[in-house]
Design a protein around this motif. Structure first.
Motif, PDB file in Angstrom:
ATOM      1  N   GLY A 302       1.782   4.967  10.353  1.00 27.85           N
ATOM      2  CA  GLY A 302       0.959   5.815   9.502  1.00 27.85           C
ATOM      3  C   GLY A 302      -0.432   6.021  10.048  1.00 27.85           C
ATOM      4  N   ASN A 332      -8.095   9.553   2.910  1.00 29.67           N
ATOM      5  CA  ASN A 332      -6.722  10.025   2.974  1.00 29.67           C
ATOM      6  C   ASN A 332      -5.904   9.043   3.801  1.00 29.67           C
ATOM      7  OD1 ASN A 332      -6.381  11.155   5.959  1.00 29.67           O
ATOM      8  ND2 ASN A 332      -8.402  11.822   5.220  1.00 29.67           N
ATOM      9  N   ARG A 334      -1.520   8.105   5.151  1.00 26.67           N
ATOM     10  CA  ARG A 334      -0.082   8.378   5.199  1.00 26.67           C
ATOM     11  C   ARG A 334       0.613   7.134   5.742  1.00 26.67           C
ATOM     12  NH1 ARG A 334       3.697  12.544   5.458  1.00 26.67           N
ATOM     13  NH2 ARG A 334       5.460  12.142   6.854  1.00 26.67           N
ATOM     14  N   TYR A 335       1.735   6.751   5.101  1.00 24.98           N
ATOM     15  CA  TYR A 335       2.441   5.544   5.528  1.00 24.98           C
ATOM     16  C   TYR A 335       3.942   5.764   5.393  1.00 24.98           C
ATOM     17  CZ  TYR A 335       3.723   0.649   6.031  1.00 24.98           C
ATOM     18  OH  TYR A 335       4.270  -0.522   6.471  1.00 24.98           O
ATOM     19  N   GLU A 336       4.679   5.410   6.441  1.00 19.56           N
ATOM     20  CA  GLU A 336       6.134   5.532   6.427  1.00 19.56           C
ATOM     21  C   GLU A 336       6.746   4.283   5.792  1.00 19.56           C
ATOM     22  OE1 GLU A 336       7.721   6.331  10.249  1.00 19.56           O
ATOM     23  OE2 GLU A 336       6.719   8.276  10.465  1.00 19.56           O
ATOM     24  N   ALA A 342       8.165   8.855   3.441  1.00 17.49           N
ATOM     25  CA  ALA A 342       6.737   8.700   3.731  1.00 17.49           C
ATOM     26  C   ALA A 342       5.919   8.932   2.472  1.00 17.49           C
ATOM     27  CB  ALA A 342       6.304   9.665   4.827  1.00 17.49           C
ATOM     28  N   THR A 344       1.987   9.730   0.965  1.00 22.73           N
ATOM     29  CA  THR A 344       0.654  10.224   1.271  1.00 22.73           C
ATOM     30  C   THR A 344      -0.267   9.952   0.090  1.00 22.73           C
ATOM     31  OG1 THR A 344       1.206  12.443   0.454  1.00 22.73           O
ATOM     32  CG2 THR A 344       1.499  12.031   2.812  1.00 22.73           C
ATOM     33  N   ASN A 346      -4.568  10.579  -1.275  1.00 22.21           N
ATOM     34  CA  ASN A 346      -5.885  11.146  -1.018  1.00 22.21           C
ATOM     35  C   ASN A 346      -6.774  10.958  -2.233  1.00 22.21           C
ATOM     36  OD1 ASN A 346      -5.997  13.863  -2.676  1.00 22.21           O
ATOM     37  ND2 ASN A 346      -3.950  13.761  -1.749  1.00 22.21           N
ATOM     38  N   ASN A 383       4.690  15.412  -5.604  1.00 24.03           N
ATOM     39  CA  ASN A 383       3.267  15.127  -5.497  1.00 24.03           C
ATOM     40  C   ASN A 383       2.631  15.164  -6.880  1.00 24.03           C
ATOM     41  OD1 ASN A 383       0.323  16.481  -5.248  1.00 24.03           O
ATOM     42  ND2 ASN A 383       0.688  15.131  -3.504  1.00 24.03           N
TER      43      ASN A 383
END
Length: 413
Positions: A302, A332, A334-336, A342, A344, A346, A383
């Motif tokens: 990420g 912000n 992002r991490y798998e 994944a 996200t 923010n 989201n």
């Protein structure tokens, strides 16, 4: 004609893509895509007193074509955004998006021609960009076209001189914006002092015409840039500009663009300060001074980033003293979680000083999302975003709150 430059850019790009021996040597890529989604919004119009809830179904097909080689590079894309408002808060809408660019080289890289045109939604106020957080609030449709022929002169001593002309045409639909046309002549001289160190000077004259007033703008600067190694650089451009309006007003200002970046291994940092004249639908010209800093780090699964800025917006040729200042902070990441899943995140906020009566001084957003890959060409995404505008940082009294939930499927070839 509003669509004249759009047609010129399209025809020139299509001609390069479809005819001539150089075009046959180019690499082509055609990418269709489709996004189908549903949005729930409990305050669609971001109204403090009478929020409206609606469910919005969106269907967004898009076609993109790219080509590179044989002395040119061109890219064209066109998309439709169909919106159905289930509870009837608005009539059904068809939005169109178009983007076209072309860069052509002739006579052994001596003569160049750059073309571009974009048609999209933009915020009516450059101080706060709301396009990513709302479908309907404070937005207008903008068409921005550019035609720029120029020549590159190779001079002795590892130096070069670029001289050329730019014509820019910016127009707005629905009456929410000031149409502008700009004729611009420019010259840039640059010299590589040593490997990685480049010195440059620049001069331009622009004639800007609008329905409100007309403007002559002269700009001149000199600068240095040094790229020490990948991810590590420093640069500085210092100059001055002269503005003369047809109604007799005049302004003279220094301007600059100074920045540095360094890759520390564990984190990549950048900082800078700059003056720019951003396109503003509300004015002929808006002078923006921005001081900024950022930190970014990449992980094996990420990435994470932090951004901070302080900006001053001087809406020239508007009401006397109409200057706004904004402090912005943003995070912000992002991490798998899994190879096919994944997440996200923010979080951002800004504070306005010198805001107008209809604006809230505080604006904050936060969101989290999940993307699940069903294969190389299909992604399911969801989201959630929380948006708030407030008179006081710690209180929602008299402010605006909105919750958005989006579920969508994205398909690409």
């Amino acid at each position: 004609m509003r669509n004249a430059l759009l047609g010129i850019t399209c025809l020139a790009s299509v001609a390069a893509l479809s005819t001539g021996a150089p075009a046959l040597a180019a690499d082509y890529r055609f990418t269709p895509s489709l996004v189908v989604g549903q949005e729930y919004n409990d305050n669609l119009f971001q109204n403090a007193r009478s929020p409206v809830t609606d469910y919005v179904t969106r269907v967004q097909p898009n076609l993109a074509l790219k080509a590179d080689g044989g002395g040119f590079a061109a890219a064209l894309s066109y998309g439709i955004d169909y919106r159905y408002f289930a509870k009837g808060s608005r009539s059904d809408e068809f939005d169109h998006r178009a983007s076209m660019t072309g860069a052509f080289k002739f006579l052994d890289d001596f003569l160049h021609l750059d073309l571009s045109d974009s048609y999209s939604r933009v915020s009516t106020d450059v101080v706060r960009d709301v396009v990513t957080e709302s479908l309907v609030v404070n937005q207008t449709l903008q068409n921005n076209a550019l035609i720029s022929p120029y020549v590159t002169w190779r001079l002795p001593g590892d130096s070069s001189l670029k001289t050329g002309y730019r014509y820019r045409d910016t127009r707005y639909w629905s009456g929410l914006g000031i149409d502008k046309q700009e004729h611009d002549g420019f010259a840039t001289w640059s010299k590589e002092v040593k490997e990685g160190l480049v010195f440059s000077t620049y001069y331009s004259y622009a004639r800007v015409t609008t329905s409100m007033n007309n403007l002559d703008l002269h700009q001149v600067y000199a600068g240095l840039r040094y790229d020490y190694r990948p991810g590590t650089f420093i640069y500085g451009n210092l100059g001055y500009d002269w503005q003369r309006f047809d109604n007799g007003a005049s302004m003279n200002n220094p301007f600059w663009d100074v920045g540095a970046g360094h890759d520390f291994g564990v984190v990549n940092a950048a900082a800078g300060t700059k003056v720019q004249y951003a396109e503003d639908p509300q004015t002929i010209i808006t002078r923006t001074v921005t001081h900024y800093a950022s930190l970014n780090r990449s992980f094996s699964r990420g990435s994470a980033g932090f951004n901070a800025s302080y900006s001053k917006f001087d809406k020239q040729q508007r009401a006397a003293g109409e200057v706004q200042k904004k402090i912005y902070l943003g995070l912000n990441g992002r991490y798998e979680l899994l190879p096919v899943l994944a997440m996200t995140m923010n979080l951002s906020g800004d504070r306005l000083q010198g805001h107008r009566g209809s604006e809230y001084p505080y604006h904050m957003t936060g969101g989290v999302g999940l993307d699940y890959s069903l294969g190389d060409h299909v992604v399911l995404g969801t989201n959630y975003t929380y948006i708030t505008y407030r008179n006081s940082f710690g209180s929602t009294l008299g402010g605006v709150e909105a919750n958005r939930v989006i579920v969508e499927m994205r398909l690409t070839r």
